[in-house]
Design a protein around this motif. Structure first.
Motif, PDB file in Angstrom:
ATOM      1  N   PHE A  43       0.854  -1.186   0.000  1.00  0.00           N
ATOM      2  CA  PHE A  43       0.000   0.000   0.000  1.00  0.00           C
ATOM      3  C   PHE A  43       0.891   1.237   0.000  1.00  0.00           C
ATOM      4  N   SER A  44       0.580   2.172  -0.880  1.00  0.00           N
ATOM      5  CA  SER A  44       1.283   3.447  -0.907  1.00  0.00           C
ATOM      6  C   SER A  44       0.232   4.526  -0.821  1.00  0.00           C
ATOM      7  N   ARG A  81      -2.832  14.437  -0.049  1.00  0.00           N
ATOM      8  CA  ARG A  81      -3.086  14.825  -1.438  1.00  0.00           C
ATOM      9  C   ARG A  81      -3.211  13.586  -2.320  1.00  0.00           C
ATOM     10  N   PRO A  82      -3.814  13.760  -3.510  1.00  0.00           N
ATOM     11  CA  PRO A  82      -3.828  12.625  -4.455  1.00  0.00           C
ATOM     12  C   PRO A  82      -2.407  12.275  -4.887  1.00  0.00           C
ATOM     13  N   LEU A  83      -2.180  11.009  -5.162  1.00  0.00           N
ATOM     14  CA  LEU A  83      -0.889  10.609  -5.716  1.00  0.00           C
ATOM     15  C   LEU A  83      -0.767  11.210  -7.110  1.00  0.00           C
ATOM     16  N   ILE A 131       2.560   7.317  -9.453  1.00  0.00           N
ATOM     17  CA  ILE A 131       1.875   6.056  -9.759  1.00  0.00           C
ATOM     18  C   ILE A 131       2.637   5.304 -10.844  1.00  0.00           C
ATOM     19  N   GLU A 132       3.127   6.047 -11.824  1.00  0.00           N
ATOM     20  CA  GLU A 132       3.867   5.369 -12.895  1.00  0.00           C
ATOM     21  C   GLU A 132       5.114   4.680 -12.335  1.00  0.00           C
ATOM     22  N   ARG A 133       5.797   5.382 -11.423  1.00  0.00           N
ATOM     23  CA  ARG A 133       6.983   4.755 -10.807  1.00  0.00           C
ATOM     24  C   ARG A 133       6.601   3.502 -10.039  1.00  0.00           C
ATOM     25  N   MET A 134       5.455   3.559  -9.327  1.00  0.00           N
ATOM     26  CA  MET A 134       5.034   2.389  -8.550  1.00  0.00           C
ATOM     27  C   MET A 134       4.713   1.214  -9.473  1.00  0.00           C
ATOM     28  N   GLU A 135       4.252   1.525 -10.686  1.00  0.00           N
ATOM     29  CA  GLU A 135       3.822   0.443 -11.567  1.00  0.00           C
ATOM     30  C   GLU A 135       4.924  -0.039 -12.496  1.00  0.00           C
ATOM     31  N   THR A 136       5.960   0.774 -12.684  1.00  0.00           N
ATOM     32  CA  THR A 136       6.957   0.377 -13.679  1.00  0.00           C
ATOM     33  C   THR A 136       8.356   0.213 -13.104  1.00  0.00           C
ATOM     34  N   ALA A 137       8.656   0.895 -12.010  1.00  0.00           N
ATOM     35  CA  ALA A 137      10.028   0.827 -11.500  1.00  0.00           C
ATOM     36  C   ALA A 137      10.192  -0.402 -10.620  1.00  0.00           C
ATOM     37  N   VAL A 189       7.781  -4.276  -7.347  1.00  0.00           N
ATOM     38  CA  VAL A 189       8.390  -5.468  -7.928  1.00  0.00           C
ATOM     39  C   VAL A 189       7.775  -5.732  -9.297  1.00  0.00           C
ATOM     40  N   HIS A 190       8.606  -6.047 -10.264  1.00  0.00           N
ATOM     41  CA  HIS A 190       8.091  -6.447 -11.581  1.00  0.00           C
ATOM     42  C   HIS A 190       7.533  -7.861 -11.493  1.00  0.00           C
TER      43      HIS A 190
END
Ligand code: FES
Ligand SMILES: [Fe+2]
Length: 425
Positions: A275-276, A281-283, A288-294, A299-300
């Protein structure tokens, strides 16, 4: 750990002491996006139980025992339509509460659907995750007020992955601060690792923090304290909440906060939700892109699965070039955590450990779980299930070297009441 405690801590199936304790708490079961209205059912395994989740025509999520109450065919192949899941074998149909709505293979005069109940667990959906309660209805608490469940959906991101080891092994990696300067310092430069060797405001590093613990109603608060000059110390404070929730002390500034939830799928396999959230404030899209791609904290995954790409089969380094020694190839810190805690084996025999002073928090968490499981066997329901017991957030802050009570000093910033967030250091 003595043999009795180890044998009590490990099993999570229904009817075991720990299995019953864990079933007294709401747990994340799946991601909301895994099920669509009238879409395909999905398999969910929790604490040794095979379950089927589906979203009905009205958008409600159901979590049913996999095996049909008629003669046990798997509801994974059920037809999800018109507000219910219809077994593909003889057509019996169940709603999200497990009521049998239809027995089309029985003549009307011999139908007995009112006497049939499919096991169904209550679900609550919050901010991208479906939570389930697998315990007795009469002791069902309200959902915990973990901060990431109380904010608007725009403020929260959730990810899911599977880890191939006992849920406590993974959990203990989150709270075990003494590995930071070792496991994470070799391949991840200290300056970019969110947890290892965190620079203080004075720009200095102190990699030998002292640790402070305090008990809360819902778990344990752990602080690491680093020297930050002549007058102040740098405090990083995180929580463990009963039974399997952790928060990670923040980097400070405007960065989102992070936490994990650990749940047994079975005794040697866990489902982990990351959970992040930002309390104020809204993310942002870039976050969000970093959470989904980095890869690092996140984790990939192998596409179409919740299994990490970096896993035991590739020594946790699917893309790394050969290196002089295996550990040198594991670049990302979450992969290092997964690798270390899976490398113990699916269920390490805790009677074989040699615990030291730096393992104190782990000893305390295990004791809290084991004591609560024993209490429950004696009929004492676990404390710390009130929603407000979970209203704590992790903090990082400077405090004067001379303080009377650190628990008082961190109480207000740690209190996760709406509208009270102050950025960390
Ligand atoms: S086994 Fe499901 S309807 Fe017969
Ligand atoms: Fe770690």
């Amino acid at each position: 750990m003595n043999k009795d405690d180890h044998e009590l801590l490990a099993p999570t199936t229904r009817g075991t002491p720990m299995g019953e304790l864990l079933r007294r708490f709401w747990t994340p079961a799946l991601l909301s996006r895994e099920v669509e209205a009238d879409g395909a059912p999905v398999r969910v395994r929790l604490m040794g139980e095979d379950l089927i989740a589906f979203r009905d025509s009205k958008g409600r999520v159901g979590l049913l025992d996999e095996h049909c109450a008629h003669r046990g065919a798997s509801l994974y192949f059920g037809k999800n339509t018109d507000c219910g899941l219809r077994c593909w074998y003889h057509g019996w149909k169940y709603d999200v509460d497990g009521n049998c709505l239809d027995q089309p293979n029985e003549p009307p005069q011999t139908q007995f659907k009112d006497r049939v109940k499919q096991t169904a667990y209550p679900c609550i959906e919050r901010n991208g995750a479906v939570w389930a309660y697998l315990g007795p209805r009469e002791t069902m608490p309200p959902l915990h007020d973990l901060e990431w469940t109380t904010l608007p959906p725009s403020h929260v991101h959730v990810a899911k992955r599977i880890q191939q080891c006992h849920w406590t092994q993974g959990l203990e990696g989150d709270i075990d601060s003494s590995h930071l300067g070792f496991l994470h310092s070799h391949a991840t430069p200290l300056a970019v690792s969110p947890t290892a060797g965190v620079p203080t405001r004075t720009g200095s590093f102190d990699n030998t923090p002292r640790f402070e613990l305090m008990t809360s109603r819902s778990g344990i608060v752990q602080a690491s304290v680093r020297d930050a000059g002549p007058n102040e110390d740098y405090w990083r404070v995180g929580q463990w909440f009963m039974p399997g929730f952790t928060t990670i002390p923040p980097r400070g500034g405007d960065a989102p906060l992070h936490g994990h939830s650990w749940t047994a799928m079975e005794d040697g396999k866990s489902v982990v939700f990351t959970f992040s959230w930002h309390p104020a404030r809204p993310l942002r899209d870039d976050e969000i892109e970093r959470m989904e791609t980095a890869t690092n904290f996140h984790v990939h995954l192998i596409p179409g699965t919740f299994d990490p790409r970096a896993n035991r089969a590739n020594d946790y380094a699917p893309d790394s070039p050969p290196a002089a020694q295996p550990w040198m190839r594991v670049k990302y810190f979450q992969d290092q955590d997964i690798g270390a805690t899976e490398s113990m084996g699916a269920l390490y025999d805790r009677t074989q450990e040699n615990l030291g002073n730096t393992d104190l928090v782990i000893v305390r968490v295990r004791k809290r779980l084991v004591d609560a499981a024993r209490d429950l066997q004696r009929g004492i329901e676990p404390a710390g299930r009130e929603p407000q017991d979970y209203r704590l957030r992790p903090v990082s802050m400077m405090l004067p070297k001379k303080i009377n009570s650190w628990s008082e000093a961190v109480a207000e910033p740690m209190d996760a009441r709406p509208g009270t967030y102050r950025e960390g250091i």
